[in-house]
Design a protein around this motif. Structure first.
Motif, short mmCIF file in Angstrom:
data_model
loop_
_atom_site.label_atom_id
_atom_site.label_comp_id
_atom_site.label_asym_id
_atom_site.label_seq_id
_atom_site.Cartn_x
_atom_site.Cartn_y
_atom_site.Cartn_z
N VAL A 1 19.06 -1.21 34.98
CA VAL A 1 18.17 -0.56 35.95
C VAL A 1 18.99 0.02 37.11
N TYR A 2 19.95 -0.75 37.60
CA TYR A 2 20.81 -0.30 38.70
C TYR A 2 21.54 0.99 38.32
N ASP A 3 22.16 1.00 37.14
CA ASP A 3 22.90 2.19 36.70
C ASP A 3 21.99 3.41 36.60
N ARG A 4 20.77 3.22 36.11
CA ARG A 4 19.83 4.33 35.97
C ARG A 4 19.43 4.88 37.35
N VAL A 5 19.12 3.98 38.27
CA VAL A 5 18.72 4.43 39.61
C VAL A 5 19.89 5.09 40.32
N LYS A 6 21.07 4.48 40.26
CA LYS A 6 22.25 5.03 40.93
C LYS A 6 22.58 6.43 40.42
N SER A 7 22.52 6.63 39.11
CA SER A 7 22.90 7.93 38.54
C SER A 7 21.88 9.02 38.87
N SER A 8 20.66 8.65 39.25
CA SER A 8 19.65 9.65 39.55
C SER A 8 19.44 9.87 41.05
N MET A 9 20.19 9.16 41.89
CA MET A 9 20.00 9.29 43.35
C MET A 9 20.40 10.67 43.85
N GLN A 10 19.62 11.14 44.81
CA GLN A 10 19.92 12.35 45.54
C GLN A 10 19.74 12.05 47.01
N VAL A 11 20.65 12.49 47.83
CA VAL A 11 20.57 12.24 49.26
C VAL A 11 20.27 13.56 49.95
N MET B 1 11.55 -9.39 34.12
CA MET B 1 11.13 -8.57 35.23
C MET B 1 12.34 -8.29 36.13
N VAL B 2 12.45 -7.07 36.57
CA VAL B 2 13.50 -6.67 37.50
C VAL B 2 12.81 -6.14 38.75
N GLU B 3 13.31 -6.56 39.88
CA GLU B 3 12.72 -6.16 41.16
C GLU B 3 13.61 -5.10 41.81
N LEU B 4 13.01 -4.06 42.34
CA LEU B 4 13.72 -2.98 43.01
C LEU B 4 13.20 -2.88 44.43
N SER B 5 14.10 -2.88 45.39
CA SER B 5 13.69 -2.70 46.79
C SER B 5 14.63 -1.72 47.46
N VAL B 6 14.11 -1.03 48.46
CA VAL B 6 14.87 -0.04 49.22
C VAL B 6 14.64 -0.29 50.69
N ASP B 7 15.72 -0.20 51.47
CA ASP B 7 15.66 -0.39 52.91
C ASP B 7 16.50 0.72 53.54
N VAL B 8 16.16 1.11 54.77
CA VAL B 8 17.00 2.05 55.52
C VAL B 8 17.53 1.30 56.71
N VAL C 1 18.58 -4.24 43.37
CA VAL C 1 17.97 -4.52 42.09
C VAL C 1 18.29 -5.98 41.77
N SER C 2 17.26 -6.78 41.48
CA SER C 2 17.51 -8.20 41.23
C SER C 2 16.57 -8.73 40.15
#
Length: 112
Positions: free
Chosen positions: A100-110, A1-8, A86-87
């Motif tokens: 998972v980190y690489d996949r999320v990072k490569s798809s980020m849009q700001v 299991m990999v956990e994904l969290s986002v904070d601002v 990602v942890s």
């Protein structure tokens, strides 16, 4: 299991390395004595054309608990710095966390 969290983080300004070093770095766990903190990477970069910082580290809890692998990314956005984590503490978690980190990072849009 990999956990994904986002904070601002809207309190520490627009310096992504400062954001990762101020409460988002996991280093505080090493002060409890039973945890070992191993930093593997801490660098500045850009993501989606915006200033960013990355951090990769492992936390070794007491002997009977699996290691925790963590990858973090802080990206400057217009209303604060987005912090992605990602942890995993599963066997093989280090590699799965990276995937998972690489996949999320490569798809980020700001958004602007």
């Amino acid at each position: 299991m990999v956990e994904l969290s986002v904070d601002v983080d809207d309190l520490k300004g627009k310096n992504p390395r400062k954001v990762l070093g101020g409460g988002h770095d996991g280093e505080g766990l090493s002060h409890h004595g039973e945890y070992m903190f191993n930093e593997h990477m801490n660098k500045s970069t850009t993501v989606a054309g915006e200033p960013a910082a990355e951090k990769d580290y492992g936390i070794q809890p007491p002997a009977t608990t699996p290691d925790i692998w963590v990858r973090k990314l802080a990206v400057v956005a217009s209303k604060g710095t987005v912090v992605l984590e990602v942890s995993s503490n599963d066997p093989g978690g280090k590699e799965r966390t990276r995937q998972v980190y690489d996949r999320v990072k490569s798809s980020m849009q700001v958004p602007s």
